[in-house]
Design a protein around this motif. Structure first.
Motif, PDB file in Angstrom:
ATOM      1  N   PRO A   1       0.805  -1.230   0.000  1.00  0.00           N
ATOM      2  CA  PRO A   1       0.000   0.000   0.000  1.00  0.00           C
ATOM      3  C   PRO A   1       0.834   1.274   0.000  1.00  0.00           C
ATOM      4  O   PRO A   1       0.400   2.305  -0.531  1.00  0.00           O
ATOM      5  CB  PRO A   1      -0.815  -0.121   1.295  1.00  0.00           C
ATOM      6  N   TYR A   2       2.041   1.205   0.568  1.00  0.00           N
ATOM      7  CA  TYR A   2       2.881   2.406   0.639  1.00  0.00           C
ATOM      8  C   TYR A   2       3.691   2.623  -0.640  1.00  0.00           C
ATOM      9  O   TYR A   2       4.218   3.716  -0.854  1.00  0.00           O
ATOM     10  CB  TYR A   2       3.799   2.318   1.849  1.00  0.00           C
ATOM     11  N   LEU A   3       3.803   1.578  -1.472  1.00  0.00           N
ATOM     12  CA  LEU A   3       4.528   1.725  -2.727  1.00  0.00           C
ATOM     13  C   LEU A   3       3.732   2.530  -3.747  1.00  0.00           C
ATOM     14  O   LEU A   3       4.285   2.967  -4.766  1.00  0.00           O
ATOM     15  CB  LEU A   3       4.879   0.351  -3.302  1.00  0.00           C
ATOM     16  N   THR A   4       2.439   2.716  -3.512  1.00  0.00           N
ATOM     17  CA  THR A   4       1.611   3.536  -4.394  1.00  0.00           C
ATOM     18  C   THR A   4       1.767   5.022  -4.101  1.00  0.00           C
ATOM     19  O   THR A   4       1.334   5.861  -4.898  1.00  0.00           O
ATOM     20  CB  THR A   4       0.131   3.167  -4.227  1.00  0.00           C
ATOM     21  N   PHE A   5       2.339   5.351  -2.945  1.00  0.00           N
ATOM     22  CA  PHE A   5       2.507   6.741  -2.502  1.00  0.00           C
ATOM     23  C   PHE A   5       1.167   7.479  -2.452  1.00  0.00           C
ATOM     24  O   PHE A   5       1.099   8.683  -2.682  1.00  0.00           O
ATOM     25  CB  PHE A   5       3.504   7.489  -3.403  1.00  0.00           C
ATOM     26  N   ASP A   6       0.125   6.713  -2.135  1.00  0.00           N
ATOM     27  CA  ASP A   6      -1.225   7.270  -2.013  1.00  0.00           C
ATOM     28  C   ASP A   6      -1.592   7.336  -0.537  1.00  0.00           C
ATOM     29  O   ASP A   6      -1.804   6.292   0.093  1.00  0.00           O
ATOM     30  CB  ASP A   6      -2.217   6.398  -2.773  1.00  0.00           C
ATOM     31  N   PRO A   7      -1.681   8.515   0.061  1.00  0.00           N
ATOM     32  CA  PRO A   7      -2.009   8.626   1.490  1.00  0.00           C
ATOM     33  C   PRO A   7      -3.324   7.967   1.861  1.00  0.00           C
ATOM     34  O   PRO A   7      -3.498   7.539   3.008  1.00  0.00           O
ATOM     35  CB  PRO A   7      -2.064  10.138   1.723  1.00  0.00           C
ATOM     36  N   ALA A   8      -4.240   7.857   0.899  1.00  0.00           N
ATOM     37  CA  ALA A   8      -5.531   7.249   1.192  1.00  0.00           C
ATOM     38  C   ALA A   8      -5.404   5.768   1.504  1.00  0.00           C
ATOM     39  O   ALA A   8      -6.291   5.189   2.149  1.00  0.00           O
ATOM     40  CB  ALA A   8      -6.481   7.449   0.010  1.00  0.00           C
ATOM     41  N   ARG A   9      -4.317   5.134   1.080  1.00  0.00           N
ATOM     42  CA  ARG A   9      -4.116   3.708   1.333  1.00  0.00           C
ATOM     43  C   ARG A   9      -3.259   3.443   2.560  1.00  0.00           C
ATOM     44  O   ARG A   9      -2.950   2.299   2.878  1.00  0.00           O
ATOM     45  CB  ARG A   9      -3.477   3.050   0.103  1.00  0.00           C
ATOM     46  N   SER A  10      -2.868   4.497   3.240  1.00  0.00           N
ATOM     47  CA  SER A  10      -2.038   4.336   4.437  1.00  0.00           C
ATOM     48  C   SER A  10      -2.824   3.657   5.550  1.00  0.00           C
ATOM     49  O   SER A  10      -4.011   3.939   5.757  1.00  0.00           O
ATOM     50  CB  SER A  10      -1.542   5.710   4.918  1.00  0.00           C
TER      51      SER A  10
ATOM     52  N   ASP B   1      -0.433  18.022   8.293  1.00  0.00           N
ATOM     53  CA  ASP B   1       0.984  17.666   8.406  1.00  0.00           C
ATOM     54  C   ASP B   1       1.437  17.025   7.094  1.00  0.00           C
ATOM     55  O   ASP B   1       1.271  15.827   6.877  1.00  0.00           O
ATOM     56  CB  ASP B   1       1.205  16.695   9.573  1.00  0.00           C
ATOM     57  N   GLY B   2       2.006  17.843   6.206  1.00  0.00           N
ATOM     58  CA  GLY B   2       2.427  17.329   4.909  1.00  0.00           C
ATOM     59  C   GLY B   2       3.695  16.505   4.952  1.00  0.00           C
ATOM     60  O   GLY B   2       4.045  15.836   3.980  1.00  0.00           O
ATOM     61  N   LEU B   3       4.397  16.531   6.068  1.00  0.00           N
ATOM     62  CA  LEU B   3       5.656  15.796   6.188  1.00  0.00           C
ATOM     63  C   LEU B   3       5.441  14.367   6.666  1.00  0.00           C
ATOM     64  O   LEU B   3       6.280  13.491   6.420  1.00  0.00           O
ATOM     65  CB  LEU B   3       6.582  16.536   7.161  1.00  0.00           C
ATOM     66  N   TYR B   4       4.318  14.118   7.334  1.00  0.00           N
ATOM     67  CA  TYR B   4       4.105  12.826   7.986  1.00  0.00           C
ATOM     68  C   TYR B   4       4.096  11.672   6.990  1.00  0.00           C
ATOM     69  O   TYR B   4       4.813  10.691   7.180  1.00  0.00           O
ATOM     70  CB  TYR B   4       2.788  12.856   8.769  1.00  0.00           C
ATOM     71  N   TYR B   5       3.292  11.785   5.932  1.00  0.00           N
ATOM     72  CA  TYR B   5       3.159  10.640   5.025  1.00  0.00           C
ATOM     73  C   TYR B   5       4.457  10.307   4.296  1.00  0.00           C
ATOM     74  O   TYR B   5       4.836   9.128   4.223  1.00  0.00           O
ATOM     75  CB  TYR B   5       2.024  10.872   4.027  1.00  0.00           C
ATOM     76  N   PRO B   6       5.182  11.279   3.724  1.00  0.00           N
ATOM     77  CA  PRO B   6       6.468  10.924   3.093  1.00  0.00           C
ATOM     78  C   PRO B   6       7.439  10.255   4.065  1.00  0.00           C
ATOM     79  O   PRO B   6       8.139   9.303   3.692  1.00  0.00           O
ATOM     80  CB  PRO B   6       7.007  12.272   2.606  1.00  0.00           C
ATOM     81  N   LEU B   7       7.471  10.740   5.309  1.00  0.00           N
ATOM     82  CA  LEU B   7       8.361  10.112   6.293  1.00  0.00           C
ATOM     83  C   LEU B   7       7.852   8.731   6.691  1.00  0.00           C
ATOM     84  O   LEU B   7       8.652   7.838   6.973  1.00  0.00           O
ATOM     85  CB  LEU B   7       8.483  11.002   7.532  1.00  0.00           C
ATOM     86  N   LEU B   8       6.539   8.557   6.700  1.00  0.00           N
ATOM     87  CA  LEU B   8       5.985   7.226   6.986  1.00  0.00           C
ATOM     88  C   LEU B   8       6.395   6.232   5.913  1.00  0.00           C
ATOM     89  O   LEU B   8       6.783   5.097   6.211  1.00  0.00           O
ATOM     90  CB  LEU B   8       4.463   7.312   7.090  1.00  0.00           C
TER      91      LEU B   8
ATOM     92  N   GLY C   1      14.843   4.032  12.564  1.00  0.00           N
ATOM     93  CA  GLY C   1      14.685   4.448  13.953  1.00  0.00           C
ATOM     94  C   GLY C   1      14.537   5.949  14.097  1.00  0.00           C
ATOM     95  O   GLY C   1      13.663   6.442  14.819  1.00  0.00           O
ATOM     96  N   PHE C   2      15.378   6.701  13.387  1.00  0.00           N
ATOM     97  CA  PHE C   2      15.311   8.165  13.492  1.00  0.00           C
ATOM     98  C   PHE C   2      14.008   8.705  12.897  1.00  0.00           C
ATOM     99  O   PHE C   2      13.374   9.603  13.477  1.00  0.00           O
ATOM    100  CB  PHE C   2      16.521   8.803  12.807  1.00  0.00           C
ATOM    101  N   VAL C   3      13.596   8.172  11.751  1.00  0.00           N
ATOM    102  CA  VAL C   3      12.317   8.600  11.178  1.00  0.00           C
ATOM    103  C   VAL C   3      11.164   8.172  12.083  1.00  0.00           C
ATOM    104  O   VAL C   3      10.163   8.876  12.216  1.00  0.00           O
ATOM    105  CB  VAL C   3      12.150   8.027   9.753  1.00  0.00           C
ATOM    106  N   GLY C   4      11.336   7.021  12.734  1.00  0.00           N
ATOM    107  CA  GLY C   4      10.301   6.538  13.642  1.00  0.00           C
ATOM    108  C   GLY C   4      10.039   7.477  14.811  1.00  0.00           C
ATOM    109  O   GLY C   4       8.938   7.477  15.374  1.00  0.00           O
ATOM    110  N   LEU C   5      11.033   8.272  15.180  1.00  0.00           N
ATOM    111  CA  LEU C   5      10.823   9.252  16.245  1.00  0.00           C
ATOM    112  C   LEU C   5       9.751  10.262  15.843  1.00  0.00           C
ATOM    113  O   LEU C   5       8.882  10.620  16.638  1.00  0.00           O
ATOM    114  CB  LEU C   5      12.136   9.965  16.575  1.00  0.00           C
ATOM    115  N   TYR C   6       9.813  10.710  14.601  1.00  0.00           N
ATOM    116  CA  TYR C   6       8.808  11.671  14.117  1.00  0.00           C
ATOM    117  C   TYR C   6       7.446  10.998  13.985  1.00  0.00           C
ATOM    118  O   TYR C   6       6.418  11.545  14.418  1.00  0.00           O
ATOM    119  CB  TYR C   6       9.246  12.251  12.776  1.00  0.00           C
TER     120      TYR C   6
END
Length: 242
Positions: free
Chosen positions: A32-41, A49-56, A102-107
């Motif tokens: 689901p994350y390989l589609t880069f579609d936030p609706a499938r997250s 928060d526009g940064l959350y999904y790319p970092l996820l 791990g570092f991205v997981g902090l956010y």
């Protein structure tokens, strides 16, 4: 050639199930994350928060690298036969898997929408993962390989804890659902948050305890054969010559 001190791969019956579990989990979780579609997250992004999904997505991809390479790191036959391959996959695990994940997981953990208990669990888990991985890397560079194996086993346990956490969350949800009208006063959101907060705490804890238990059991000195022999009726063990 495999070292005589390392059992062959078929004498480690856990390695194939481990790889299967990791493969099934990744096949279910990653696409689901390989589609880069936030609706499938599977995790709800915080509003605005526009940064959350790319970092996820980055966290998921780095975590995938960590899980795949970690399986080869703990595979005794691979480690014994392909020393260079072990070092290469180890570096990939550390620098392209565990540390960035791990570092991205902090956010990601700080901005979770599943309540404060999950937030703290995710932050603690990310900090621990980073810390034990760095310590394990340092032990390897100091050529303290016994300590390196212990710390990287803990790192591996934390890398795989997401799988156990998901299973625990499902079990917790099933177990708590009958208590919706009693314990939770009919509040489905409260019940959901309570169930989802169990896995992130219990999963890493169980795997860390299990990893240390296995390591302690392996390094425990075995009694010499002579000491394990049982004397026959009416006989006493031979006394040393004086």
């Amino acid at each position: 050639m495999t070292s005589s001190n390392e059992p062959r791969w078929w004498r480690r019956p856990w390695i194939v199930p481990l790889m299967l579990v990791a493969g099934v989990f990744l096949a279910f979780s990653v696409p689901p994350y390989l589609t880069f579609d936030p609706a499938r997250s599977r995790l709800e992004p915080p509003p605005g928060d526009g940064l959350y999904y790319p970092l996820l997505v980055a966290h998921v991809l780095f975590g995938t690298v960590a899980m795949v390479t970690a399986c080869f790191q703990v595979w005794p036959a691979f480690r014994a036969k392909y020393r260079r391959g072990h070092r290469i996959t180890g570096r990939i695990y550390v620098f392209a898997g565990a540390l960035p994940a791990g570092f991205v997981g902090l956010y990601i953990g700080w901005h979770t929408a599943v309540g404060p208990s999950v937030r703290v669990a995710n932050l603690v888990g990310s900090v621990l993962w980073i810390a034990v991985t760095i310590i394990g890397l340092r032990m390897a560079r100091q050529r303290r390989f016994a300590d390196h194996r212990r710390w990287m086993s803990r790192s591996f346990a934390l890398a795989m804890s997401i799988v156990l956490s998901r299973v625990i969350n499902v079990v917790a949800t099933i177990a708590l659902t009958p208590q919706l009208d009693t314990t939770f006063g009919g509040n489905e959101v409260l019940m959901k948050y309570s169930a989802l907060s169990i896995g992130p705490w219990l999963g890493p804890l169980l795997l860390l305890v299990f990893a240390d238990f296995v390591l302690d059991r392996r390094k425990a000195p075995k009694k010499p054969v002579a000491e394990r022999k049982v004397s026959g009726p009416g006989r006493t063990p031979a006394q040393p010559a004086r």
